[in-house]
Enzyme design. Sequence first.
Site, PDB file in Angstrom:
ATOM      1  N   THR A  95      -7.173 -32.755 -47.094  1.00  0.00           N
ATOM      2  CA  THR A  95      -6.775 -32.349 -48.438  1.00  0.00           C
ATOM      3  C   THR A  95      -6.268 -33.564 -49.202  1.00  0.00           C
ATOM      4  OG1 THR A  95      -5.546 -30.679 -49.700  1.00  0.00           O
ATOM      5  CG2 THR A  95      -4.398 -31.665 -47.838  1.00  0.00           C
ATOM      6  N   ASN A  96      -5.582 -33.376 -50.326  1.00  0.00           N
ATOM      7  CA  ASN A  96      -5.045 -34.499 -51.098  1.00  0.00           C
ATOM      8  C   ASN A  96      -3.707 -34.098 -51.714  1.00  0.00           C
ATOM      9  OD1 ASN A  96      -5.495 -33.363 -53.855  1.00  0.00           O
ATOM     10  ND2 ASN A  96      -7.600 -33.347 -53.100  1.00  0.00           N
ATOM     11  N   ARG A  97      -3.141 -34.998 -52.535  1.00  0.00           N
ATOM     12  CA  ARG A  97      -1.756 -34.813 -52.997  1.00  0.00           C
ATOM     13  C   ARG A  97      -1.604 -33.938 -54.228  1.00  0.00           C
ATOM     14  NH1 ARG A  97       1.377 -39.270 -50.849  1.00  0.00           N
ATOM     15  NH2 ARG A  97      -0.035 -40.610 -49.699  1.00  0.00           N
TER      16      ARG A  97
ATOM     17  N   ALA B 276      -8.323 -31.627 -58.116  1.00  0.00           N
ATOM     18  CA  ALA B 276      -8.680 -32.789 -57.306  1.00  0.00           C
ATOM     19  C   ALA B 276      -9.552 -32.264 -56.157  1.00  0.00           C
ATOM     20  CB  ALA B 276      -7.427 -33.465 -56.784  1.00  0.00           C
TER      21      ALA B 276
END
Length: 412
Positions: free
Chosen positions: A220-222, A287
């Site tokens: 995943t991402n932030r 995102a």
Amino acid sequence: MDQTDSGKVESSLILLGVTGCIAAYKSAELLRLLQKRGYTITAILTEHAQKFITPLTLAALSGRPVITEMFSSTGGDFGPGPAIDHIHLAREARALVVAPATANTLAKFANGIADDFLSTLYLATPAPVVVAPAMNVKMWNHPAVQRNVETLRARGTVIVDPDEGYLAEGYHGKGRLAELDRIVEEVEKTTYQRLDLKGETVLVTAGPTCEDIDPVRYLTNRSSGKMGYQLALAARQRGARTILVSGPTRLSPPSGVETVLVRSAQEMREQVLAHFQEATIVIKAAAVADFTPLRAATQKIKKNETGWTLELVPAPDILSEIGRMKQKQVLVGFAAETGNALEHGRQKLQRKNLDLIVVNDVSQPGAGFDSDTNVVTILSKEGRERRIDRASKLEVAHRILDEVLACRSPHG
Ligand code: PMT
């Protein structure tokens, strides 16, 4: 309730909720200040508020009955019957203003507890809500209260933060009801909102995607989802039907927004395509993963001593795909960059056939992932360039929507 040429919405009814706190006496003055601005006021006193100010005072000042009970035995003063006063008023109101709001009221609003007239009305009204809390500084700073405040803010409630000063308990701290002029200003800002997106359907994507590796691991991402959720809120505030397709976040969806929750880039693609034809404006703040595991294992991958190579394949590029399909839609992409931001943004704008791109240099302080503020430059396909210095994500969202409307104007 229609908008006039000046942008003011015709209903002038403000529902003024007053809750049980020493600052309740200030509600009489607030009521008069709001009246001076041309609003009609119906006051609602909770049971505990009546220990600090009488219904008679507010009835005399407003010239209207004051609501003190969930069900009035004398019949409905405001609608067809007592049982549905809250529904009738909820529909008619231009705004619900609660000042002062106690910690208890914040908790009830945040958690959907409807055990008296005011908390029931809060759930029933589509009108914007302005809340001015007042309480002891220790209560205000308590994580439980702060969490409720954040929940309400994320849902679109305007919170007029308390002021610092001398508290009734005899010491200094943050917790005093905000200056009344500040509350009136927020009410005016909220009720004079533009409805310039009425008739539009805005599709917003938000948050990260999660790409499963096995039943316990994922990529995943932030992204927190804040930017996308504030965009959905802003579009809704400006009168658009708003559809939010969101990856996994900790946020509560803004009220009045149709929210679809997804997990992976593939699921996000399916939902964006499902709603694309009905959308007139599409804003892709999510995102989305660029790569996804070739296949997700059905069993947990076991640890070993030699290491592990994970094979990734490109995830669907949703923005490029809808860029190719686009007909009537204004298409807005985001570009999260950490160097040469404008140059990369311009390339994405062209390559993905966008009308606008919001370039987000996420290496700048106060910008990008998880922050409550953002710093962006909006580029248009016609070559306009607009920088927005550090501002709240809601403010940035409104400025992006202003640029979307500029694309529509003949001189756009
Ligand atoms: O969520 P927050 O914590 O508030 O943070 C906000 C944000 C930093 C996530 C947001 O402001 C932002 O910049 N979003 C875009 C992040 C991103 O993925 O940028 P990108 O340059 O990798 O992608 C460019 C565009 O293509 C984006 O509109 C993205 O939604 C889209 N995309 C990307 C990959 C992919 N597989 N499909 C896509 O549609």
